[in-house]
Design a protein around this motif. Structure first.
Motif, PDB file in Angstrom:
ATOM      1  N   MET A 229       0.870  -1.139   0.205  1.00 10.89           N
ATOM      2  CA  MET A 229      -0.039  -0.240  -0.055  1.00 10.89           C
ATOM      3  C   MET A 229       0.922   1.216  -0.114  1.00 10.89           C
ATOM      4  O   MET A 229       1.953   1.197   0.475  1.00 10.89           O
ATOM      5  CB  MET A 229      -0.956  -0.232   1.303  1.00 10.89           C
ATOM      6  CG  MET A 229      -1.861   1.082   1.277  1.00 10.89           C
ATOM      7  SD  MET A 229      -3.374   0.952   2.550  1.00 10.89           S
ATOM      8  CE  MET A 229      -4.195  -0.616   2.216  1.00 10.89           C
ATOM      9  N   ASN A 230       0.515   2.287  -0.655  1.00 10.48           N
ATOM     10  CA  ASN A 230       1.091   3.545  -0.793  1.00 10.48           C
ATOM     11  C   ASN A 230       1.437   4.025   0.694  1.00 10.48           C
ATOM     12  O   ASN A 230       0.623   3.939   1.605  1.00 10.48           O
ATOM     13  CB  ASN A 230       0.277   4.566  -1.570  1.00 10.48           C
ATOM     14  CG  ASN A 230       0.932   5.877  -1.556  1.00 10.48           C
ATOM     15  OD1 ASN A 230       1.134   6.584  -0.566  1.00 10.48           O
ATOM     16  ND2 ASN A 230       0.772   6.298  -2.907  1.00 10.48           N
ATOM     17  N   GLU A 231       2.537   4.727   0.835  1.00 10.54           N
ATOM     18  CA  GLU A 231       2.966   5.151   2.187  1.00 10.54           C
ATOM     19  C   GLU A 231       2.355   6.432   2.568  1.00 10.54           C
ATOM     20  O   GLU A 231       1.800   6.392   3.778  1.00 10.54           O
ATOM     21  CB  GLU A 231       4.610   5.655   2.029  1.00 10.54           C
ATOM     22  CG  GLU A 231       5.079   5.961   3.180  1.00 10.54           C
ATOM     23  CD  GLU A 231       5.143   5.145   4.494  1.00 10.54           C
ATOM     24  OE1 GLU A 231       4.932   5.344   5.651  1.00 10.54           O
ATOM     25  OE2 GLU A 231       5.122   3.801   4.261  1.00 10.54           O
ATOM     26  N   ARG A 232       1.576   7.214   1.713  1.00  8.41           N
ATOM     27  CA  ARG A 232       0.804   8.077   2.184  1.00  8.41           C
ATOM     28  C   ARG A 232      -0.613   7.667   2.598  1.00  8.41           C
ATOM     29  O   ARG A 232      -1.095   8.257   3.740  1.00  8.41           O
ATOM     30  CB  ARG A 232       0.778   9.259   0.856  1.00  8.41           C
ATOM     31  CG  ARG A 232      -0.065  10.324   1.385  1.00  8.41           C
ATOM     32  CD  ARG A 232       0.627  11.306   2.292  1.00  8.41           C
ATOM     33  NE  ARG A 232      -0.104  12.322   2.737  1.00  8.41           N
ATOM     34  CZ  ARG A 232      -0.406  12.741   4.063  1.00  8.41           C
ATOM     35  NH1 ARG A 232       0.146  12.211   4.784  1.00  8.41           N
ATOM     36  NH2 ARG A 232      -1.202  14.021   4.137  1.00  8.41           N
ATOM     37  N   ILE A 233      -0.887   6.717   2.031  1.00  5.76           N
ATOM     38  CA  ILE A 233      -2.318   6.016   2.349  1.00  5.76           C
ATOM     39  C   ILE A 233      -2.216   5.654   3.961  1.00  5.76           C
ATOM     40  O   ILE A 233      -3.065   5.819   4.484  1.00  5.76           O
ATOM     41  CB  ILE A 233      -2.829   4.976   1.399  1.00  5.76           C
ATOM     42  CG1 ILE A 233      -3.202   5.605   0.121  1.00  5.76           C
ATOM     43  CG2 ILE A 233      -3.849   4.247   2.016  1.00  5.76           C
ATOM     44  CD1 ILE A 233      -4.279   6.367   0.199  1.00  5.76           C
ATOM     45  N   LEU A 234      -1.094   4.832   3.987  1.00  5.22           N
ATOM     46  CA  LEU A 234      -0.816   4.418   5.460  1.00  5.22           C
ATOM     47  C   LEU A 234      -0.813   5.511   6.470  1.00  5.22           C
ATOM     48  O   LEU A 234      -1.065   5.368   7.616  1.00  5.22           O
ATOM     49  CB  LEU A 234       0.378   3.388   5.474  1.00  5.22           C
ATOM     50  CG  LEU A 234       0.594   2.565   4.689  1.00  5.22           C
ATOM     51  CD1 LEU A 234       1.823   1.745   4.559  1.00  5.22           C
ATOM     52  CD2 LEU A 234      -0.508   1.327   5.235  1.00  5.22           C
ATOM     53  N   GLU A 235      -0.096   6.687   6.085  1.00  6.74           N
ATOM     54  CA  GLU A 235       0.050   7.798   7.099  1.00  6.74           C
ATOM     55  C   GLU A 235      -1.603   8.242   7.039  1.00  6.74           C
ATOM     56  O   GLU A 235      -1.645   8.760   8.393  1.00  6.74           O
ATOM     57  CB  GLU A 235       0.758   8.994   6.209  1.00  6.74           C
ATOM     58  CG  GLU A 235       2.334   8.648   6.357  1.00  6.74           C
ATOM     59  CD  GLU A 235       3.191   9.601   5.411  1.00  6.74           C
ATOM     60  OE1 GLU A 235       2.541  10.638   5.011  1.00  6.74           O
ATOM     61  OE2 GLU A 235       4.165   9.423   5.326  1.00  6.74           O
TER      62      GLU A 235
ATOM     63  N   GLU B  84     -12.405  12.147   4.523  1.00  8.36           N
ATOM     64  CA  GLU B  84     -12.088  13.454   4.515  1.00  8.36           C
ATOM     65  C   GLU B  84     -10.636  13.802   4.064  1.00  8.36           C
ATOM     66  O   GLU B  84     -10.303  14.695   3.729  1.00  8.36           O
ATOM     67  CB  GLU B  84     -12.412  14.183   5.683  1.00  8.36           C
ATOM     68  CG  GLU B  84     -12.597  15.699   5.771  1.00  8.36           C
ATOM     69  CD  GLU B  84     -13.128  16.456   6.902  1.00  8.36           C
ATOM     70  OE1 GLU B  84     -12.474  17.299   7.290  1.00  8.36           O
ATOM     71  OE2 GLU B  84     -14.397  16.133   7.415  1.00  8.36           O
ATOM     72  N   LEU B  85      -9.692  13.298   4.773  1.00  9.46           N
ATOM     73  CA  LEU B  85      -8.373  13.487   4.563  1.00  9.46           C
ATOM     74  C   LEU B  85      -8.079  12.866   3.035  1.00  9.46           C
ATOM     75  O   LEU B  85      -7.154  13.510   2.580  1.00  9.46           O
ATOM     76  CB  LEU B  85      -7.627  12.540   5.463  1.00  9.46           C
ATOM     77  CG  LEU B  85      -7.618  12.917   7.093  1.00  9.46           C
ATOM     78  CD1 LEU B  85      -6.972  11.658   7.948  1.00  9.46           C
ATOM     79  CD2 LEU B  85      -6.922  14.049   7.253  1.00  9.46           C
ATOM     80  N   ILE B  86      -8.393  12.075   2.608  1.00  7.29           N
ATOM     81  CA  ILE B  86      -8.303  11.523   1.266  1.00  7.29           C
ATOM     82  C   ILE B  86      -8.746  12.834   0.181  1.00  7.29           C
ATOM     83  O   ILE B  86      -8.148  13.224  -0.725  1.00  7.29           O
ATOM     84  CB  ILE B  86      -9.047  10.416   0.719  1.00  7.29           C
ATOM     85  CG1 ILE B  86      -8.495   9.016   1.446  1.00  7.29           C
ATOM     86  CG2 ILE B  86      -8.889   9.986  -0.722  1.00  7.29           C
ATOM     87  CD1 ILE B  86      -7.221   8.403   1.121  1.00  7.29           C
TER      88      ILE B  86
END
Length: 76
Positions: free
Chosen positions: A1-7, A38-40
């Motif tokens: 999974m993408n690092e940003r998604i994990l964050e 909302e963060l997405i």
């Protein structure tokens, strides 16, 4: 999974106290699906902003920022 998604998942997860009535301490992790969504959306808006600066087209950013906020019901 993408690092940003994990964050973003981490940002939408909080530790809550679930101590029971007998005084047994405990915590649990609670994932807030609304906050994650909302963060997405905010991340997408930010990416549009980067592209509009790259294209030197602030109207592009303003227009799509408002459309995305309205479409997904995001306040800020």
């Amino acid at each position: 999974m993408n690092e940003r998604i994990l964050e973003l998942i981490e940002q939408a997860t909080e530790t809550v106290d679930v101590s029971d009535k007998l005084g047994m301490p405990g915590t649990d992790l609670v994932f807030d699906k609304e906050k994650f969504a909302e963060l997405i959306v905010k991340e997408c808006i930010r990416e549009i902003g980067y592209k509009s600066v790259e294209l030197l087209d602030i109207d592009f950013y303003t227009h799509y920022q408002e459309r995305l906020k309205k479409h997904f019901g995001v306040e800020k």
